[in-house]
Design an enzyme around this catalytic site. Structure first.
Site, PDB file in Angstrom:
ATOM      1  N   GLY A  49       0.648  -1.278  -0.031  1.00  0.00           N
ATOM      2  CA  GLY A  49       0.036  -0.058  -0.074  1.00  0.00           C
ATOM      3  C   GLY A  49       0.762   1.299   0.081  1.00  0.00           C
ATOM      4  O   GLY A  49       0.181   2.443  -0.623  1.00  0.00           O
ATOM      5  N   GLU A 104       4.365   4.027   5.729  1.00  0.00           N
ATOM      6  CA  GLU A 104       3.340   3.120   5.945  1.00  0.00           C
ATOM      7  C   GLU A 104       2.121   3.759   5.317  1.00  0.00           C
ATOM      8  O   GLU A 104       2.161   5.216   5.197  1.00  0.00           O
ATOM      9  CB  GLU A 104       2.851   2.839   7.289  1.00  0.00           C
ATOM     10  N   ASP A 105       0.906   3.043   4.649  1.00  0.00           N
ATOM     11  CA  ASP A 105      -0.201   3.774   4.003  1.00  0.00           C
ATOM     12  C   ASP A 105      -1.176   4.210   4.820  1.00  0.00           C
ATOM     13  O   ASP A 105      -1.497   5.342   4.894  1.00  0.00           O
ATOM     14  CB  ASP A 105      -0.339   2.942   2.958  1.00  0.00           C
ATOM     15  N   ASP A 108      -4.318   1.512  11.184  1.00  0.00           N
ATOM     16  CA  ASP A 108      -6.005   1.246  11.429  1.00  0.00           C
ATOM     17  C   ASP A 108      -5.849   0.729  12.956  1.00  0.00           C
ATOM     18  O   ASP A 108      -5.976   1.272  13.736  1.00  0.00           O
ATOM     19  CB  ASP A 108      -6.251   0.042  10.344  1.00  0.00           C
ATOM     20  N   LYS A 136      -6.174   6.133  11.412  1.00  0.00           N
ATOM     21  CA  LYS A 136      -7.466   5.919  11.841  1.00  0.00           C
ATOM     22  C   LYS A 136      -7.434   5.786  13.440  1.00  0.00           C
ATOM     23  O   LYS A 136      -7.534   4.462  13.911  1.00  0.00           O
ATOM     24  CB  LYS A 136      -8.191   4.700  11.142  1.00  0.00           C
ATOM     25  N   PHE A 157     -13.632   2.684   5.290  1.00  0.00           N
ATOM     26  CA  PHE A 157     -12.775   2.040   4.472  1.00  0.00           C
ATOM     27  C   PHE A 157     -12.594   2.966   3.170  1.00  0.00           C
ATOM     28  O   PHE A 157     -13.420   3.606   2.692  1.00  0.00           O
ATOM     29  CB  PHE A 157     -13.464   0.792   3.851  1.00  0.00           C
ATOM     30  N   ILE A 158     -11.192   3.092   2.839  1.00  0.00           N
ATOM     31  CA  ILE A 158     -10.847   3.998   1.610  1.00  0.00           C
ATOM     32  C   ILE A 158      -9.802   3.178   0.822  1.00  0.00           C
ATOM     33  O   ILE A 158      -9.371   2.175   1.022  1.00  0.00           O
ATOM     34  CB  ILE A 158     -10.265   5.494   2.433  1.00  0.00           C
ATOM     35  N   ASP A 164      -5.729  -0.389  -1.540  1.00  0.00           N
ATOM     36  CA  ASP A 164      -6.537  -1.342  -2.353  1.00  0.00           C
ATOM     37  C   ASP A 164      -7.795  -1.909  -1.753  1.00  0.00           C
ATOM     38  O   ASP A 164      -8.025  -1.778  -0.650  1.00  0.00           O
ATOM     39  CB  ASP A 164      -5.641  -2.603  -2.822  1.00  0.00           C
ATOM     40  N   ARG A 170      -5.381   0.437  -6.784  1.00  0.00           N
ATOM     41  CA  ARG A 170      -4.119   1.246  -6.082  1.00  0.00           C
ATOM     42  C   ARG A 170      -3.731   2.218  -7.040  1.00  0.00           C
ATOM     43  O   ARG A 170      -2.990   3.150  -6.706  1.00  0.00           O
ATOM     44  CB  ARG A 170      -3.024   0.150  -6.208  1.00  0.00           C
TER      45      ARG A 170
HETATM   46  P1  IMP Z   1      -3.393  -2.551  10.912  1.00  0.00           P
HETATM   47  O1  IMP Z   1      -2.207  -3.583  11.111  1.00  0.00           O
HETATM   48  O2  IMP Z   1      -5.009  -2.772  11.267  1.00  0.00           O
HETATM   49  O3  IMP Z   1      -3.208  -1.174  11.273  1.00  0.00           O
HETATM   50  O4  IMP Z   1      -3.738  -2.180   9.324  1.00  0.00           O
HETATM   51  C1  IMP Z   1      -2.790  -1.905   8.460  1.00  0.00           C
HETATM   52  C2  IMP Z   1      -3.030  -2.235   7.146  1.00  0.00           C
HETATM   53  O5  IMP Z   1      -4.301  -2.639   6.903  1.00  0.00           O
HETATM   54  C3  IMP Z   1      -2.910  -1.205   6.116  1.00  0.00           C
HETATM   55  O6  IMP Z   1      -1.389  -1.309   5.565  1.00  0.00           O
HETATM   56  C4  IMP Z   1      -3.444  -1.602   4.973  1.00  0.00           C
HETATM   57  O7  IMP Z   1      -2.859  -2.460   4.234  1.00  0.00           O
HETATM   58  C5  IMP Z   1      -4.680  -2.121   5.588  1.00  0.00           C
HETATM   59  N1  IMP Z   1      -5.937  -1.085   5.610  1.00  0.00           N
HETATM   60  C6  IMP Z   1      -6.266  -0.455   6.656  1.00  0.00           C
HETATM   61  N2  IMP Z   1      -7.424   0.082   6.653  1.00  0.00           N
HETATM   62  C7  IMP Z   1      -7.484   0.283   5.119  1.00  0.00           C
HETATM   63  C8  IMP Z   1      -8.487   1.009   4.267  1.00  0.00           C
HETATM   64  O8  IMP Z   1      -9.421   1.694   4.747  1.00  0.00           O
HETATM   65  N3  IMP Z   1      -8.390   0.687   2.928  1.00  0.00           N
HETATM   66  C9  IMP Z   1      -7.285  -0.182   2.450  1.00  0.00           C
HETATM   67  N4  IMP Z   1      -6.337  -0.651   3.323  1.00  0.00           N
HETATM   68  C10 IMP Z   1      -6.646  -0.699   4.701  1.00  0.00           C
END
Ligand code: IMP
Length: 182
Positions: A49, A104-105, A108, A136, A157-158, A164, A170
């Protein structure tokens, strides 16, 4: 910017434009450049991402001696987190004594970020900084706080600009959010 984007039967509406992204990339790059002045950073782009954000950010920071490498983790299936983080591609380079900047993208739940930082700390870098395009905070399960955030957003969700839905969209130059009227 397209009015709406439909992917896998879901509709997304415009959320953050390419111009707003460029302005925040510049702001974060300025802060980061200032904070790592005199250091020789290793940028670690978290695939897949963050590839687009990392390309823009690293060029904007503009440190010719900086190294760039890639790591890869997965946690998402469709539009939600599985709660399990898998390392798909680890780091082979020695990072001992280096000033690491993770790019990082989106943060979450914070699970990927926490796991990655724990992992990297064992390899004795001099410092670790964490930059994310999107955060977030309301979805956090870890209390993890990134050092640099381009945009703080609600837990929706975006897609686009590297992010993606099951591997698609993407390529979009702007960021779109899921249409809640759907
Ligand atoms: P975390 O480990 O829950 O913080 O998630 C991180 C990863 O989840 C990110 O690097 C994304 O690849 C994916 N992700 C989380 N939220 C979104 C979203 O809204 N759109 C797309 N991918 C997401």
């Amino acid at each position: 910017m397209d009015e709406k984007v439909t992917v896998d039967g879901l509709t997304f509406v415009p959320y953050i434009t390419r111009d707003e992204i460029a302005a925040q990339v510049k702001r974060v790059a300025d802060e980061l450049r200032n904070d790592i002045k005199g250091k020789n950073p290793l940028f670690l782009c978290v695939l897949n991402g963050a590839f687009m954000f990392a390309a823009d950010l690293i060029r904007e920071v503009g440190i010719n001696d900086a190294h760039i490498n890639f790591v890869k983790y997965t946690s998402y299936e469709g539009t939600s987190s599985t709660g399990k983080v898998k390392e798909i591609m680890g780091l082979t380079e020695d990072i001992e004594g280096m000033d690491v900047v993770i790019v990082e993208d989106i943060v979450d739940t914070g699970l990927t970020a926490s796991m990655m930082i724990n992992d990297l700390k064992k390899r004795n870098p001099r410092s670790i900084r964490f930059v994310t395009l999107l955060h977030k905070p309301e979805s956090s399960k870890t209390g993890f706080k990134p050092d640099y955030v381009a945009f703080t957003i609600p837990p929706k969700f975006i897609i686009g600009y590297g992010l993606d839905l099951d591997g698609k969209v993407r390529n979009l130059k702007d960021i779109y959010v899921i249409d809640e009227q759907d």
